[in-house]
Design a protein around this motif. Structure first.
Motif, PDB file in Angstrom:
ATOM      1  N   THR A  27      -1.406  -1.659  -2.571  1.00 36.17           N
ATOM      2  CA  THR A  27      -0.172  -2.411  -2.572  1.00 36.17           C
ATOM      3  C   THR A  27      -1.151  -3.588  -1.267  1.00 36.17           C
ATOM      4  N   GLU A  28      -0.697  -4.965  -1.217  1.00 37.95           N
ATOM      5  CA  GLU A  28      -1.795  -5.533  -1.137  1.00 37.95           C
ATOM      6  C   GLU A  28      -1.895  -5.247   0.693  1.00 37.95           C
ATOM      7  N   LYS A  29      -1.397  -4.055   0.731  1.00 37.80           N
ATOM      8  CA  LYS A  29      -1.844  -4.080   2.361  1.00 37.80           C
ATOM      9  C   LYS A  29      -2.404  -2.448   2.050  1.00 37.80           C
ATOM     10  N   GLY A  30      -3.517  -2.049   0.887  1.00 34.15           N
ATOM     11  CA  GLY A  30      -3.627  -0.830   0.878  1.00 34.15           C
ATOM     12  C   GLY A  30      -2.738  -0.185  -0.253  1.00 34.15           C
ATOM     13  N   TRP A  31      -3.918   1.576  -0.064  1.00 35.29           N
ATOM     14  CA  TRP A  31      -3.225   2.786  -0.096  1.00 35.29           C
ATOM     15  C   TRP A  31      -1.000   3.367   0.345  1.00 35.29           C
ATOM     16  N   ARG A  32      -0.752   3.128  -0.342  1.00 33.80           N
ATOM     17  CA  ARG A  32       0.554   4.289   0.630  1.00 33.80           C
ATOM     18  C   ARG A  32       1.000   4.996  -0.501  1.00 33.80           C
ATOM     19  N   GLU A  33       2.233   5.973  -0.009  1.00 35.52           N
ATOM     20  CA  GLU A  33       2.029   6.710  -0.827  1.00 35.52           C
ATOM     21  C   GLU A  33       3.162   6.908  -0.807  1.00 35.52           C
ATOM     22  N   VAL A  34       3.805   7.250  -2.145  1.00 33.04           N
ATOM     23  CA  VAL A  34       5.300   7.668  -2.659  1.00 33.04           C
ATOM     24  C   VAL A  34       5.751   8.765  -2.350  1.00 33.04           C
ATOM     25  N   PRO A  76      -1.587  10.403   5.983  1.00 30.90           N
ATOM     26  CA  PRO A  76      -2.555  11.323   6.077  1.00 30.90           C
ATOM     27  C   PRO A  76      -3.063  11.705   4.322  1.00 30.90           C
ATOM     28  N   ALA A  77      -1.983  11.571   4.031  1.00 28.38           N
ATOM     29  CA  ALA A  77      -2.468  11.714   2.554  1.00 28.38           C
ATOM     30  C   ALA A  77      -3.661  11.072   1.636  1.00 28.38           C
ATOM     31  N   THR A  78      -3.257   9.300   2.001  1.00 27.23           N
ATOM     32  CA  THR A  78      -3.116   8.129   1.716  1.00 27.23           C
ATOM     33  C   THR A  78      -5.494   8.285   2.209  1.00 27.23           C
ATOM     34  N   GLN A  79      -5.522   8.534   3.919  1.00 25.98           N
ATOM     35  CA  GLN A  79      -6.448   8.512   3.958  1.00 25.98           C
ATOM     36  C   GLN A  79      -7.311   9.790   3.205  1.00 25.98           C
ATOM     37  N   ASN A  80      -7.104  10.934   3.482  1.00 25.75           N
ATOM     38  CA  ASN A  80      -8.421  12.147   2.777  1.00 25.75           C
ATOM     39  C   ASN A  80      -8.055  11.819   0.898  1.00 25.75           C
ATOM     40  N   PHE A  81      -6.929  11.754   0.401  1.00 30.82           N
ATOM     41  CA  PHE A  81      -6.607  12.154  -1.426  1.00 30.82           C
ATOM     42  C   PHE A  81      -7.125  11.049  -2.122  1.00 30.82           C
ATOM     43  N   ILE A  82      -7.470   9.324  -1.408  1.00 35.95           N
ATOM     44  CA  ILE A  82      -8.086   8.927  -2.787  1.00 35.95           C
ATOM     45  C   ILE A  82      -9.741   8.341  -2.792  1.00 35.95           C
ATOM     46  N   GLN A  83     -10.143   8.500  -4.069  1.00 43.79           N
ATOM     47  CA  GLN A  83     -11.319   8.280  -3.931  1.00 43.79           C
ATOM     48  C   GLN A  83     -12.014   7.082  -3.382  1.00 43.79           C
ATOM     49  N   PRO A  84     -13.091   6.604  -3.154  1.00 39.61           N
ATOM     50  CA  PRO A  84     -13.405   5.500  -2.600  1.00 39.61           C
ATOM     51  C   PRO A  84     -13.640   4.656  -3.455  1.00 39.61           C
ATOM     52  N   GLU A  85     -14.265   5.112  -4.675  1.00 41.79           N
ATOM     53  CA  GLU A  85     -14.326   4.390  -5.880  1.00 41.79           C
ATOM     54  C   GLU A  85     -13.427   3.982  -7.259  1.00 41.79           C
ATOM     55  N   THR A 128     -10.162   2.816  -9.215  1.00 48.35           N
ATOM     56  CA  THR A 128      -9.651   1.741  -9.315  1.00 48.35           C
ATOM     57  C   THR A 128      -8.036   1.606  -9.619  1.00 48.35           C
ATOM     58  N   ARG A 129      -7.649   2.596 -10.400  1.00 54.25           N
ATOM     59  CA  ARG A 129      -6.618   1.897 -10.521  1.00 54.25           C
ATOM     60  C   ARG A 129      -5.191   1.650  -9.384  1.00 54.25           C
ATOM     61  N   ASP A 130      -4.067   1.924  -9.813  1.00 50.47           N
ATOM     62  CA  ASP A 130      -3.142   1.434  -9.101  1.00 50.47           C
ATOM     63  C   ASP A 130      -2.505   2.296  -8.903  1.00 50.47           C
ATOM     64  N   HIS A 131      -2.499   2.934  -9.390  1.00 49.17           N
ATOM     65  CA  HIS A 131      -0.666   4.494  -9.199  1.00 49.17           C
ATOM     66  C   HIS A 131      -1.885   5.659  -9.896  1.00 49.17           C
ATOM     67  N   VAL A 132      -1.239   6.410  -8.448  1.00 49.34           N
ATOM     68  CA  VAL A 132      -2.292   7.705  -8.725  1.00 49.34           C
ATOM     69  C   VAL A 132      -1.854   9.335  -8.907  1.00 49.34           C
ATOM     70  N   GLU A 133      -2.090   9.553  -8.903  1.00 53.38           N
ATOM     71  CA  GLU A 133      -1.489  11.630  -8.899  1.00 53.38           C
ATOM     72  C   GLU A 133      -2.291  12.230  -8.522  1.00 53.38           C
TER      73      GLU A 133
END
Length: 369
Positions: free
Chosen positions: A157-164, A186-195, A197-202
């Motif tokens: 999102t515009e404010k960064g990653w949010r968990e569904v 905690p999941a958005t901090q731990n499970f998203i790789q810094p690189e 590029t997608r907007d929606h990730v599982e």
């Protein structure tokens, strides 16, 4: 109240059908893959076949038929089967399928909760967790296993990653709905790789943990793991869906009554192996089976089948497995192998004794001797 613990609807009458249920050739070729790798690794004298989430046991049965047909090749080898299965219902079905009878529970052994002997005389053990499977030279199999594990979903999102997340719909009391977390979790901090590029990730952290366990076991004890599942190489976004009676089903309605699945992200599995093993793939199912000699096997079966109905069934199941529009392209094969299987020891030592590395069947053409 889970789907698999209550019933788990594999097969024609269930909610989905898998490749081994479509054609015996599928499992036979996987059996050949394991024997091919076992030979390439110098024919160790023990061979544990470990299957994660074995469904109804069809795949293991087809593999054991090949082992039986090639008994002379495996004669000096101590073969055993180890099934990792959490569902009491499915383990009963597997026991009947593989041993021909109901199997006694196994109270004296703390790790295996059940044990039996296959129709061909091979010992079979059942476990609730991969950790319980004894260490040792092992071949692992995960067919349509990783896609059934729980996932986290994330939206950029515009404010960064949010968990569904899943919430109760205030408008409709008995209905669930998806919402975005108001802030990071905690999941958005731990499970998203810094690189990313997608907007929606599982992300499936449990798959990561299991791959790490497989990789460290293969690194320590040798063997290989073969993963077959539908998935992608880090390109897809929203793949979470439900199946009931072979039709798509809303994942949030009547939880526990439909098969839930999400495509496997093979790029994540590769990362989670953390370089402990070499990885091959993902390669499309139709390429893997072609490399394994499915066309030759089909010809033999067609020549040996007397009636038109059997021949039609063979051609139909071949089409299901190989047609890019059916399972041929959406299913992938992926393997974990010890590094030494693909890399030569340092050439400087004895350049004259260099023996060519055997290609890995399935990922290269199978060399039929």
């Amino acid at each position: 109240q889970g789907y698999y613990t209550r019933r788990g609807g594999v097969g024609e009458s269930g909610d989905f059908i898998t490749s081994p249920e479509i054609s015996q050739v599928f499992g036979e070729l996987i059996g050949i893959w394991y024997i091919s790798e076992w030979m390439a690794m110098g024919k160790p004298n023990t061979f544990q076949l470990v299957e994660l989430g074995p469904g109804r046991g069809t795949l293991t049965e087809d593999i054991l038929r090949v082992f039986n047909q090639l008994a002379s090749v495996l004669s000096k080898c101590d073969v055993s089967v180890h099934l990792v299965e959490v569902s009491p219902k499915l383990s009963e079905i597997q026991a009947v399928m593989l041993t021909g009878e109901k199997v006694q529970p196994n109270p004296e052994d703390k790790s295996a909760y059940m044990k039996g002997v296959s129709k061909t005389g091979i010992p079979i053990f059942w476990y609730r967790d991969i950790q319980d499977v004894p260490p040792g030279y092992s071949f692992y199999l995960a067919h349509e296993f990783f896609d059934a594990l729980p996932i986290h979903k994330f939206q950029r999102t515009e404010k960064g990653w949010r968990e569904v997340l899943v919430d109760i719909d205030p408008e409709v009391p008995d209905q669930l709905r998806f919402v975005l977390s108001p802030s990071g979790t905690p999941a958005t901090q731990n499970f998203i790789q810094p690189e990313e590029t997608r907007d929606h990730v599982e992300v499936c952290p449990e798959a990561g943990v299991i791959v790490q366990r497989l990789a460290s076991r293969i690194e320590k004890d040798g063997g290989a793991a073969l993963v077959a599942d539908y998935g992608h190489d880090g390109t897809k976004t929203d793949t979470f869906r439900g199946f009931r009676n072979h039709k798509l089903h809303n994942v949030l309605s009547a939880p526990g009554t439909a098969d839930l699945t999400a495509d496997v992200d093979f790029s994540y599995l590769r990362k989670m192996a953390q370089g402990r093993t070499a990885t091959l793939g993902p390669i499309k199912q139709r390429e893997f089976l072609k490399n394994m000699g499915i066309d030759l096997r089909l010809q033999v079966l067609l020549q040996n089948s007397g009636d038109t109905a059997t021949r039609e069934q063979l051609l139909h199941s071949y089409d299901m497995l190989m047609n890019p529009k059916k399972m041929g392209d959406c299913f992938n094969f992926f393997a974990l192998l010890p590094h030494h299987r693909l890399l030569h020891p340092d050439k400087k030592d004895k350049p004259q004794s260099k023996s060519p590395l055997l290609p890995v069947a399935g990922f290269n053409e199978l060399l039929l001797k």
